[in-house]
Design an enzyme around this catalytic site. Structure first.
Site, PDB file in Angstrom:
ATOM      1  N   ARG A  41       0.827  -1.201   0.000  1.00  0.00           N
ATOM      2  CA  ARG A  41       0.000   0.000   0.000  1.00  0.00           C
ATOM      3  C   ARG A  41       0.863   1.254   0.000  1.00  0.00           C
ATOM      4  O   ARG A  41       0.978   1.941  -1.001  1.00  0.00           O
ATOM      5  CB  ARG A  41      -0.951  -0.026   1.217  1.00  0.00           C
ATOM      6  CG  ARG A  41      -2.121   0.959   1.113  1.00  0.00           C
ATOM      7  CD  ARG A  41      -1.781   2.404   1.374  1.00  0.00           C
ATOM      8  NE  ARG A  41      -1.208   2.658   2.678  1.00  0.00           N
ATOM      9  CZ  ARG A  41      -0.713   3.838   3.060  1.00  0.00           C
ATOM     10  NH1 ARG A  41      -0.719   4.864   2.218  1.00  0.00           N
ATOM     11  NH2 ARG A  41      -0.192   4.003   4.257  1.00  0.00           N
ATOM     12  N   ASP A  42       1.527   1.522   1.089  1.00  0.00           N
ATOM     13  CA  ASP A  42       2.316   2.744   1.218  1.00  0.00           C
ATOM     14  C   ASP A  42       3.467   2.764   0.221  1.00  0.00           C
ATOM     15  O   ASP A  42       3.832   3.810  -0.309  1.00  0.00           O
ATOM     16  CB  ASP A  42       2.838   2.848   2.654  1.00  0.00           C
ATOM     17  CG  ASP A  42       3.388   4.222   2.982  1.00  0.00           C
ATOM     18  OD1 ASP A  42       3.300   5.120   2.136  1.00  0.00           O
ATOM     19  OD2 ASP A  42       3.901   4.400   4.100  1.00  0.00           O
ATOM     20  N   HIS A  76       6.268   3.924  12.696  1.00  0.00           N
ATOM     21  CA  HIS A  76       6.372   3.849  11.234  1.00  0.00           C
ATOM     22  C   HIS A  76       7.313   4.969  10.800  1.00  0.00           C
ATOM     23  O   HIS A  76       6.952   6.145  10.863  1.00  0.00           O
ATOM     24  CB  HIS A  76       4.977   4.024  10.637  1.00  0.00           C
ATOM     25  CG  HIS A  76       4.921   4.085   9.145  1.00  0.00           C
ATOM     26  ND1 HIS A  76       4.001   3.367   8.409  1.00  0.00           N
ATOM     27  CD2 HIS A  76       5.643   4.780   8.227  1.00  0.00           C
ATOM     28  CE1 HIS A  76       4.166   3.614   7.124  1.00  0.00           C
ATOM     29  NE2 HIS A  76       5.153   4.484   6.986  1.00  0.00           N
ATOM     30  N   HIS A  89      10.198   6.848   8.115  1.00  0.00           N
ATOM     31  CA  HIS A  89      10.762   7.051   6.786  1.00  0.00           C
ATOM     32  C   HIS A  89      12.245   7.392   6.959  1.00  0.00           C
ATOM     33  O   HIS A  89      12.679   7.790   8.038  1.00  0.00           O
ATOM     34  CB  HIS A  89      10.030   8.175   6.060  1.00  0.00           C
ATOM     35  CG  HIS A  89       8.648   7.786   5.627  1.00  0.00           C
ATOM     36  ND1 HIS A  89       8.112   8.159   4.425  1.00  0.00           N
ATOM     37  CD2 HIS A  89       7.688   7.051   6.252  1.00  0.00           C
ATOM     38  CE1 HIS A  89       6.874   7.671   4.309  1.00  0.00           C
ATOM     39  NE2 HIS A  89       6.604   7.011   5.413  1.00  0.00           N
ATOM     40  N   CYS A 124       5.433   9.786   1.069  1.00  0.00           N
ATOM     41  CA  CYS A 124       4.157  10.500   0.962  1.00  0.00           C
ATOM     42  C   CYS A 124       4.191  11.480  -0.214  1.00  0.00           C
ATOM     43  O   CYS A 124       5.109  12.301  -0.319  1.00  0.00           O
ATOM     44  CB  CYS A 124       3.870  11.266   2.260  1.00  0.00           C
ATOM     45  SG  CYS A 124       2.330  12.215   2.205  1.00  0.00           S
ATOM     46  N   ASN A 161      10.013   4.628   2.945  1.00  0.00           N
ATOM     47  CA  ASN A 161       9.975   4.053   4.282  1.00  0.00           C
ATOM     48  C   ASN A 161      11.297   3.354   4.592  1.00  0.00           C
ATOM     49  O   ASN A 161      12.093   3.049   3.690  1.00  0.00           O
ATOM     50  CB  ASN A 161       8.860   2.998   4.341  1.00  0.00           C
ATOM     51  CG  ASN A 161       7.494   3.561   4.069  1.00  0.00           C
ATOM     52  OD1 ASN A 161       6.826   4.051   4.963  1.00  0.00           O
ATOM     53  ND2 ASN A 161       7.059   3.479   2.817  1.00  0.00           N
TER      54      ASN A 161
END
Length: 317
Positions: free
Chosen positions: A20-21, A212, A214, A245, A254
């Site tokens: 997803r991300d 989470h 990055h 993002c 990430n």
């Protein structure tokens, strides 16, 4: 297996967010069968928790237009926990119908990023979450919360710790039993990770706190190390370091799942993941995307990977 570093947990729980991300901002659509193959390779490497897709408007995020098909490929497996990101009530309805185990609701700790990210005020976002919570009642689909820009905002700068705490409380009161602090902007540092974990612990009794990170400024794994030193057990990462993002200037990916697992392994923390299998999965992700990914361990291999003497030239002179 090494003995865990003093103060570290014996085991960490990983959620893979690459499907997803990691993929959401890729400009070229990744075919559904390739997404499924990548997820299967991660399962083969021992991962069991996935943020597998998002139920968003295909106009807004074309990469996720096959959300239901990707989820259907793995739905119903008792050994997997499959979450889907949902931005609104319509997305929640689709996620419930598709059979997600949990829905991830997200809002930013800063007003300006929330407006950029979802085009809503933070107040409106939280009001919408209450509607989704009512919809989810009795469905068996759990609610999880993600706090974006929890460590800093690219438009406002520092984000007050109290703003993060207040948002976490609001999530808790809506019945969310898993709350993620998202380093959406890559502004986390070991010091502000420790500061936020200390502030949240008293108000999140019985709630799993996840981190989470990055790697925008190169300290993503240092932040994970800080979290481990505080006894945090839940982490989210993306294979190969995919992601970033789209609503943050100069954003990068990430932290790489294989890099995080290497850190855990060398710190004596179990994860259930096979590092060699993750390196293979990262290679597959790189071939699917068609460019070099930023993960480091996928290039160098495990620490004790040896080479033959004749594979390196001998110095002259």
């Amino acid at each position: 297996m090494l003995t865990p570093i003093q103060g570290f947990p014996e085991r960490a729980v990983l959620t893979e967010v690459g499907p997803r991300d990691g993929l959401q901002s890729e400009p070229v659509f990744v075919p559904t069968d390739q997404k499924i193959a990548l997820i299967q390779s991660l399962i083969d490497a021992g991962l069991r928790r996935f943020e597998i897709t998002s139920f968003v408007s295909p106009r807004a995020v074309p990469q996720m237009r096959d959300a239901a098909e990707v989820l259907a490929a793995f739905r119903g497996r008792d050994d997997l926990h499959l979450t889907a990101l949902v931005p609104n009530l319509r997305g929640a309805e689709a996620a419930i119908e598709a059979g997600a185990d949990a829905m991830v609701l997200f809002a930013s700790a800063s007003e300006s990023h929330n407006l950029k990210n979802v085009n809503r005020s933070r107040t409106d976002s939280l009001a919408g979450f209450a509607d989704i919570a009512r919809l989810a009642e009795g469905t068996g689909v759990a609610l999880q919360g993600a706090i974006a820009t929890a460590f800093g905002c690219p438009f406002e700068g520092e984000v007050a710790v109290q703003a993060v705490v207040d948002q976490a409380k609001a999530y808790r009161d809506l019945g969310m039993n898993y709350i993620t602090l998202g380093d959406t902007t890559g502004m986390a540092t070991p010091a502000n990770v420790i500061q936020r974990v200390q502030a949240l612990r008293p108000v999140l009794d019985g709630v799993d706190l996840a981190l989470h990170f990055h790697n925008t400024r190169g300290v993503g794994l240092a932040c994970a190390y800080a979290g481990l030193s505080m006894g945090v057990t839940h982490y989210e990462s993306s294979i190969g370091g995919l992601g970033g993002c789209p609503f943050v200037p100069r954003a990068t990916g990430n932290i790489a799942t294989e890099d995080l697992v290497y850190l855990l392994q060398e710190s004596g923390v179990q994860s259930g993941a096979d590092l060699d299998g993750l390196i293979d999965a990262a290679g597959l992700a790189e071939r699917i995307i068609g460019r070099e990914l930023p993960g480091q361990v996928m290039k160098a291999g495990p620490r004790l990977k040896t080479a033959t003497m004749d594979s390196v030239r001998t110095a002259n002179g």
